[in-house]
Every structure is written in structure tokens, then in C-alpha cells.
Motif scaffolding. Structure first.
Motif, short mmCIF file in Angstrom:
data_model
loop_
_atom_site.label_atom_id
_atom_site.label_comp_id
_atom_site.label_asym_id
_atom_site.label_seq_id
_atom_site.Cartn_x
_atom_site.Cartn_y
_atom_site.Cartn_z
N ARG A 1 0.48 -1.35 0.23
CA ARG A 1 0.45 -0.36 -0.08
C ARG A 1 0.94 1.46 -0.54
N PHE A 2 1.69 1.20 1.04
CA PHE A 2 2.48 2.11 0.94
C PHE A 2 3.84 2.64 -0.50
N ALA B 1 1.53 4.38 -3.20
CA ALA B 1 1.32 5.00 -2.79
C ALA B 1 2.45 6.16 -3.10
N SER B 2 3.62 5.87 -2.87
CA SER B 2 4.42 6.19 -2.71
C SER B 2 5.76 6.57 -4.80
N ASN C 1 3.20 8.82 -5.46
CA ASN C 1 3.78 10.56 -5.93
C ASN C 1 4.31 10.65 -6.30
N LEU C 2 5.58 10.39 -6.40
CA LEU C 2 6.76 9.98 -7.44
C LEU C 2 6.50 11.10 -8.43
N LEU D 1 1.30 11.76 -9.25
CA LEU D 1 -0.42 10.79 -9.54
C LEU D 1 -1.39 10.81 -7.43
N GLU D 2 -2.01 11.23 -7.60
CA GLU D 2 -2.78 11.54 -5.97
C GLU D 2 -3.45 9.83 -6.19
N VAL D 3 -3.65 9.37 -4.56
CA VAL D 3 -3.69 8.23 -4.92
C VAL D 3 -5.44 7.68 -4.55
N PRO E 1 9.11 1.14 -4.14
CA PRO E 1 8.08 1.62 -4.60
C PRO E 1 8.90 2.42 -5.77
N TYR E 2 10.37 1.72 -5.85
CA TYR E 2 10.99 1.68 -7.87
C TYR E 2 10.62 1.28 -8.22
#
Lengths: 399, 399, 399
Positions: free
Chosen positions: B76-77, B80-81, B84-85, B88-90, B366-367
Motif C-alpha cells: 500500500r505504501f 502510494a509512494s 506520488n513520486l 499521481l494522487e492515490v 516503490p521504485y
């Protein structure tokens, strides 16, 4: 350069707050007077810039993580507003929706949510001896994670209320007081009464009265803490208040009489809380999973509360304050007589008269939080504030 | 041009990943070696740019929709990360809060949430034969919606875990391996043991072991899948692993001995999962609403698990790995002996020794997700990376 | 200047919508024809700009608060999309997670969430006589808060569905009609049938049929409201429809025959709703906490519904419409025969044939909401649209 903004920058130039960079915010008494003054000044500057349609976004991307272990409207929206103002997107760690394994360490969870987190805001005020400790653990975990190369940045921890202090609330209260009296320099000798008040509910946190006596005692005021016998706050925080008062030429006194506290007060803050000893007991009962004990304690505490229904901020009491018009404070929501309950913390007519100032008091909280973040994230706040003005991006674009 | 960034761009220039543009990401074995290499390279490039305070926001506005049909913190995080990077808004599709009518088609819901969605990330790993199918349906629905002029853009579907594969996890694991061993070119002949381990919980998804053997078998390594009898994974995925190994000069073997798998291994990944056949049975019981059957199955599975408490990643076993120091992997959270449970997947001292590498392993996710999105959304990634550097917007503005 | 955008601006130049600035959006019949036309035009312009990759973000920071007192997918995502398109971050006021005290005034909550709120969107459609009133109270509270200096900006209230009207839905429906028929000028004399249809569920809000007759009667069309006896809508809204029709040379008629309504209709909108009188009764039962009464009413209403299973949009009925191909509308999700239920509002083959137009109908909602916000927030929309084009920031950056 805009003259007002320059004034804020000049103010900052006279202060030493270097240690706040890359820091956290746990308790107001961890911070020097200069540091608190810097928070107030940056809060005012950010508000001024927003009012003048200057964007203060210092982040193009990045997350602000919030963790609320207790219900919240005011603080939740204040944190979201502060993050948004600086360019961070709020991502809530909802422990219910999370796959946090039984026994998973705080260290692990803290790192797992922080890969792109610039800020973590935590409310954890339910159990004595737990909230502050938990916040410290999270901050240490991410500091270590940053050192180990796991996290590219060290997230800043902001205490959104713990078992000991409620710094974003009390700093907002204080900024309201400062503006009401026209400056910190006018507070010397003012009397502020932090007093217990009756509420039909049970187990309200102690962090507000503790935060108030721990902070308000730093400005040369006469701080009076009033409560019925048995409603003592944490002794350590009383020691903080005493030491503060001694240093600033003010005073910190205690009384078991609401009338005595209100007498000639310039500021009154009547608010319910639970007795410290009872909260400690409750924490232990929860730890032991003693449901019967918890129920019995609740019953006992409600009965104890009911003995003190006369602790109410009435019109009559308000008349005894300085010129009959002390500044009435509350962190909201208040228990209002015949509105939210039969008997409560304050008479409806008193509350109504102070409605607008109370809302203004609350309106400082987003800016206090934003200022705490700003000072932790920006190495040279003065130059950066100037640069933000020069950048000249409108918050609200219209031609 | 920054030399490191140029290196990443040169690497991309040598790869063919044209088909990823406007594509989705379901299973790693849908993708060519070049395409996977492109994901790793863009992930590294995005991380490098963030570390160097260069904003990689390619979206000024737009939504990243997440749908989690299972609890999640890490993924989830991470999602979201990543969103955001990139700007885009989750927006979470919480099926509980939604007004999704009984019988409403996947096609309809998919379109209704996608008017401004650039990405849809879905975790749906609970039922065999369902998760992947559902993700395909969603992707087809929005592709059709885009063709029909309902949606202005085709949202990219990212598999955040299905019943078959967990590509964002396994690609993050793999990128960790690549960096640990100093490059893909050093992996030939390395032995990696994907082994079952005991956990007191029941019904853990198979997507991690399946994803691992389906992906790790592509780099010339000797992949060993170890589990007690009865804990077989999907046969189709074993076929994928065999074919991969054959093509790259590595091997894919199976054993029912944890010791054999660990022997001389360079990498070990001990992790619990449920038997494929049992999961299939459970899916059918759920479909039939057979509550008693489900309970009986759960009991049976827990008993079956308990027969294999000796499948634990102990210090003793670790000593048998290459030089006694194989790289220990886990997708987290792990079941740690005497920490999260009495008997679990790993001894506490082993886990503790690998804590920092484990957190780093997780930090790639996230990457990886951002790179998957980037490659689906940007027609010419090399030129765009260069343009982002030239644009020179700071992620974190301070003077 | 782009020619299409210029056309939209020319259109706006011919309209008077000055009063919308700093306004709210409660009911379509509060607004003048010019004002509604401005909403349609700005919605089209924003969509055109997004399709042409021009960012229409007018906010660098700021919150859009949503409060859903009923489940929602479509409207929730539409509101989130609209806010995101304009640069606002959505923050949901989840009353479950909130610390809203018993007896806390609407005025207080409204101010506490609005310190950085530019927009508040509310769905509150459950109880007759409540939703609209609540929205008005919130709007008045924040208007007062802004006047008192508590709020730096007055948040705009957008009605996301109340007990009376559902303006964002009906305006989206209408924009779909306008595009379908090639312009408002082609609507004169068209027949639109807003008819009740059977659904096995109970208590569906009246805001859609009411919103439709209150809005569609303004374009010179012949509006027919059809329902079984006992399914009357609010009489006040029928009066609105009558007055509208009289002014524009159209008509507003009522019938208890679905067949009559469908006969030669250009547009049909068959949809279930609950009888107004029953909803009023239910509201009172809830107020009295009469659980038995509520259950009895539910049973009674379901039985009453079941008497009208023949109110279904069948292929046979569709054949009786103008050339057998009236435009079929629905706010979705629909109750489809043998798909979502045995007997429902529409036959599956009818629904399937209109699937793409139905999704397009829904796709206008985010733009309608964005246009409502834009017109409330931007003093000179024409100049600002031009400035946004000149600013030339790409929504989706790639080289």
C-alpha cells in the motif's frame, strides 16, 4: 521584499534554532525559548504568505504519514492541511487495514511506511507511559533507517498528542494568546487558570492540562492549576512548570478551588480530564486484559466525576475574572451545558460569547504544525522564505 | 548531463522495450528480458534522481487508483509512494464504502473509477484462479472504455499481487540481489533456494514462491524450490521456471529437503505458503458458501503445517550455505521464533543479522512500481529522463 | 489562441454568471439559465483542455473536503477527479473516524475542517427534509467563519446529492443529452420520459427523478413523469417543473402509465425510487428510534414495490419510443433483469445496447463538478482559461 515578511525574517534572524533542522517535535519543554519563538514566527509567516496568495510548497512530492490511534477531526484536518500547504500528500496508516504482523517490531513498520515519507504525525494518547515512548521508538527507527541507507531522508516526527504533551494544541493556544494580548512582551504578570471542569464522559487525556502548564509557565505568567482532589496530573510535568516559572519570574501554583483559580484571571482554560493515577491503573488493567476491572474502574470514575458537577465555567464565575472578561480557551469539542449534555464544562451563554475567538484559537493549529515541519526540513528558513516570495507562485491561480 | 544518469540512459538505449508503452504489468513471464532490464534500470534512475533532489513528477494531475482485497502495509505504501513520486494522487477504492451493486459488472466499475485514472493497482491474492483473471478483466474493460471514448486515457494496470505472481515484490527482491552481487552479470551459477518454512498461520498466498521461481530462473542461476510433500505450487509456474532455466543455462530443481536446498546456497528465501491444492479447495468452498467445510479445511491445514515445524531457517542451516553467509531474503513481515510466535519461519538471531539488508530489499519496491508506471506512460523514456533533469525542478525546495 | 477554446470563451462572453463567483451549488433551480449554460461550457472547456494535455490546475495547494453520508463509488471518484484536476487534495471527513462530540454544532465541525478547504462536497440523501438543510447550514457556517476571520477563504459547497436534488448527476445527464442531440438548440419539442421502474431494493432516493424534472423542464422539452400511484415525488419540485415548462414553451405532464410515457419518447430515464410520503414517514420513525416501525415500513414498501414488477424497461417498450431508439439514460448502477436481480429496472439486452452511451453519460460528472468549482473560485473565467492555455503546463509530461 514585502515589509511584513521582512519583519518575520528579522525576528528569525535574532533567534537560535539551528538544532531544529532535521529534528523532531515531541514535547515543548525539549525546546528552547528561541526554538518555540521560531515556531510561532514561522507559523505567522506561513499564514501571512497564504493570505497573500503566495505558495509555500517546499515539496514537489513526498508523503506525510499520519497515524491516529484515537479518533480525531481537528488534529487530523490540521495535519492534512499543514502537509498540503508544504506540498506533502497525506497517507494514513490505518492499523486496521494494515498487515502488521503480531510481534512485528515498531522499527520494521516505521521503516516500511517511510521510504518516501518526509513527516510522520502520531496521535497516541490513550495509555499512560505508552504514547510518548512509542513516538520515540518510531523516531529512532527511522533515524537508524536513514543512517543505514534504507531511507533516503529522515522523516520528521511530529507529536500530534501523546500521554504527556499535546504540543500542536498548546502552541496553537499560545499563539492565540500572544495575538490576543498583542505580543509575548505583554504577557508578564498575566494570570492564567488551567482548571479541571466536569464532564459526563470519562477518561479524557491529560495531555492538554499538562501541555498547558508545561508551556504557559514559560512566559512570565502566573499559572494556576486547579482541580478537585484526586485529579492530579503527572508529577514530572508539574516539576517542569515549577522550574519554568522560576526561570521567567512567573509563578506556578495549585489549588482545589475553581473559584480561586478564576479570581482575577486574564485567561481561563476549564476542561475535563481523568486523574493520572486512574489512567495508570487503567493502562495496567488493559495490559492484563482485565475487562471486569476496566468496567469497575469506569463506573468508579464516573461516580467520582459526578461529585464535582459544580466545576463548571459559569457566567457567575466568569464575572469574577479580570474585568469580568478573561479570555476563555478550549481545545474543542467542549461539553456545553444543555447542548452536548445536561451538565458539562461550560454554560452555553459563555461558550457562545467566545465562539469566534475559540475558532480562531483552533485555526492556528495547521500553521503551528506546518512551522514545526518547515523548521525541521529547511536548513535556512529565512533565505527560503525570501526565496518562496521571489519564486512568486500563486497558491490560487486566477487572472 | 549528469554522468550516472547518462549511464542509465545508455543502458536503456541498448534495450528493446517499445511494447511496454501503454501496456500493463501482470506477470513477469509476460515480459521479455529486455523489458525487465528496462524496469530495473528506470527504477535505479528514478531513485538516483530522487536522491539528487530532482523531481520526477511527470503528471501535474491524475489519479492512481488502488484496490486492496487483502490487508497491506508495505505494498500500500509502496504504491502510494510510487504514484506520488510521479505526480499521481492515490484514491483508494474501498469496496466497503462503495456503492457497487450486486451483479454490477467489473466492466462498469472499472470504467466508473477511471475517468481520470492513469494507473490502477490491484492486490487480489486470496483465491486461486480469481485474482489474475479479475485484473485481466479490469484491464480489458478500461482498454475498451478508452477505445469507446469513455476514458480520455487508458489506465495502466499494475499487479500488486495476484494468485499467480507478485511481480512488484519479486522484482524488488531481484533488484536487491543484483545490487548485492554487483550486477546481473555476476549471477550466473549462483544458487538460490526458495524454500517453504513453517508458520503457525494458515493460507498464506503462493504468489511469492511462484513469482520467485518464475523470475529468478531467468538469470542463469540454479533455482531450487524446496517444500514438504503436499505443498506444491501451481504446475504451470513450475513449467515457466523450467523453460526459463533451460534458456539461460541455469537450472530449476525441486526437493523435499530444506537442508539440501540450503547447502551451498548463495541466496535463501525461506517463507511459508499454503498448498496449492488446498487453496483450490478453499476457493471452491468459499464459492459454495460452505462455512463448515472451510473450518474443517483450516483445522486440517494447521495440523498439516504443524508436522513441519522443523522447516525453520536456523543458524545451523545458515552455516551450511555458501561460506555460511548466504543472502537471506524475505518479503516481510516474517514469522520470527519467539518474537512473533513460538515457532516460525526464522530464528531471531538470523533475522536480526539481516535486518538492514531486508529493509533495503523492501525499499526497492516503490521504485519498481514507479518504473513500471513510467515505462507504460512515457513513449520515449530516455529523452524524458533527460528532459526531467534539464527541467531541474527540486523535489525538496530550500535555499 | 486555440480556436475551439476561443469558441468556449466566446460562448461564456455572451452569458451572465457573475453571481456564481464565491457562490455554492445546491439546486439547479437556484441558478439562472445563463449560469447553467456557463457550467456546461466550462465543463466542455476543461475536458477539451485535458484531452489536449493542458493542465487546468488553478490551485497549488488546498483541500477539497468530501462528506459522504451514504455509500458512493461514482460520485466519490467524480469529486476526487474534479478536485485533482483543479489542484485540490481530497480529504474525506469520515464521521466514523472523527471525534465529533454529541451535540457538537454543525457550525463548529464545518469550521474545524475548513481552515484550508476551498471546496466541501456533501452527499446526504437519506432523510427527507434533512440533507438540503444540512448543506445550507454548513455553507452558512463557513461563510460566517470567513467573515469572522476564522477562515482565510470561503469554501464552496457542492451538493453531491441531497434529499431534493442531485445536480451533479442531472447536469451530467443533461450535458450528455446536449452532445447527443448536437446542441441545446435541438432540444425544443423533444419528449423525455422520467419514469419509475421496479427494483427489488427499497428506499432509493428521490433526488434523481426530482433533479431530472427540475432541470430537464428548462429546455423546451416535453417532460413526462411516470410512476405507479403512491410513488409521488415532492410536490414543490413538481411546481418547479411546471413553472419551468411554462417559461420555455415545453410541457410537464404526469401519468401512471409507463407505456404512455415511453410512447414516441426521444429520451427515457427508467429508474426506481421510494415514495416521498413513505420516505417522510421513515425519517420520522428514525427520529423516534422506532425500530419496529421501520421494519414494518420496509416490509410494506417492498410489498408495494412488488405490485409493480411490470414497470420494466423492456425491448418491447423501447420499440414504442421515437423510431424505436430513444436515448436510454440511467445514473447507474442499474438493476438489470437476470444480472443484478431476477426482475429489475431494465432488460439486459436494452442495457447492453446502451452501455457505451451510459458510460459516456457518467463521464461528464467529474467535469460538471470541476466546472461548478471553477466558476465559484475564479472571478474572470474567460481570462483565466486563456491564461491557463498560455501558461502551457502539460498535464502529462513526456518528451
Amino acid at each position: 521584499m514585502d515589509a511584513t515578511l521582512q519583519k518575520y525574517i528579522d525576528k528569525l534572524n535574532a533567534l537560535n534554532f539551528k538544532e531544529m533542522y532535521e529534528g523532531d517535535f515531541f514535547l515543548t519543554w525539549d525546546k528552547s525559548d528561541d526554538e518555540l519563538e521560531a515556531v510561532f514566527t514561522v507559523a505567522d509567516a506561513l499564514r501571512y504568505m497564504r493570505e497573500n496568495n503566495i505558495s509555500t510548497k517546499i515539496f514537489e512530492s513526498g508523503l506525510g504519514i499520519s497515524l491516529f490511534r484515537d479518533n480525531s477531526t481537528r488534529t487530523r484536518f490540521s495535519f492534512a492541511s499543514a502537509c498540503n500547504l508544504l506540498g506533502l500528500e497525506v497517507q494514513d496508516l490505518d492499523e486496521g487495514k494494515s498487515q502488521i504482523a503480531h510481534g512485528e517490531t515498531v522499527r520494521e513498520t516505521a521503516n516500511m511506511i517511510s521510504f518516501m515519507a518526509d513527516v510522520i504525525g502520531i496521535r497516541d494518547d490513550m495509555y499512560i507511559g505508552k504514547g510518548h515512548t512509542y513516538q520515540k521508538e518510531v523516531a529512532e527507527a527511522v533515524t537508524q533507517g536513514h543512517k543505514d541507507g534504507v531511507l533516503e531522508q529522515k522523516p520528521t516526527l511530529i507529536n500530534l498528542q501523546c500521554d504527556i504533551d499535546h504540543p500542536t494544541q498548546c502552541m496553537a493556544d499560545m499563539l492565540h494568546i500572544i495575538h490576543h494580548f498583542g505580543g509575548v512582551e505583554n504577557l508578564k504578570g498575566k494570570k492564567i487558570a488551567m482548571t479541571w471542569a466536569y464532564s459526563p464522559s470519562y477518561g479524557k487525556p491529560l495531555s492538554v492540562p499538562q501541555g498547558v502548564i508545561g508551556l504557559m509557565s514559560r512566559f512570565g505568567m502566573d499559572v494556576v492549576l486547579a482541580h478537585p482532589e484526586g485529579y492530579e496530573v503527572m508529577p514530572e510535568v508539574e516539576e517542569v512548570a515549577k522550574a519554568n516559572a522560576a526561570k521567567t519570574g512567573g509563578s506556578f501554583t495549585k489549588t482545589n478551588s475553581m473559584a480561586e483559580a478564576f479570581k482575577d484571571a486574564d485567561i481561563v482554560y476549564p476542561k475535563s480530564w481523568a486523574p493520572f493515577a486512574a489512567m495508570e491503573k487503567r493502562t495496567n488493567l488493559y495490559a492484563e486484559g482485565d475487562a471486569d476491572g476496566i468496567k469497575a474502574l469506569e463506573k468508579e470514575l464516573l461516580a467520582q466525576n459526578a461529585d464535582h458537577k459544580d466545576w463548571c465555567c459559569t457566567e457567575e464565575l466568569m464575572k469574577t475574572t479580570k474585568d469580568g472578561k478573561a479570555l476563555y480557551l478550549h481545545c474543542l469539542p467542549a461539553d456545553i451545558n444543555d447542548v452536548s449534555c445536561k451538565d458539562g464544562e461550560v454554560e452555553a451563554s459563555v461558550f457562545d460569547r467566545y465562539r469566534t475567538p475559540l475558532y480562531k484559537e483552533a485555526s492556528y493549529k495547521p500553521y503551528i504544525i506546518a512551522a514545526m515541519i518547515f523548521l525541521a526540513k529547511v536548513k535556512d528558513p529565512q533565505t527560503t522564505l525570501k526565496a518562496l516570495e521571489e519564486r512568486g507562485i500563486a497558491r490560487w491561480f486566477q487572472k
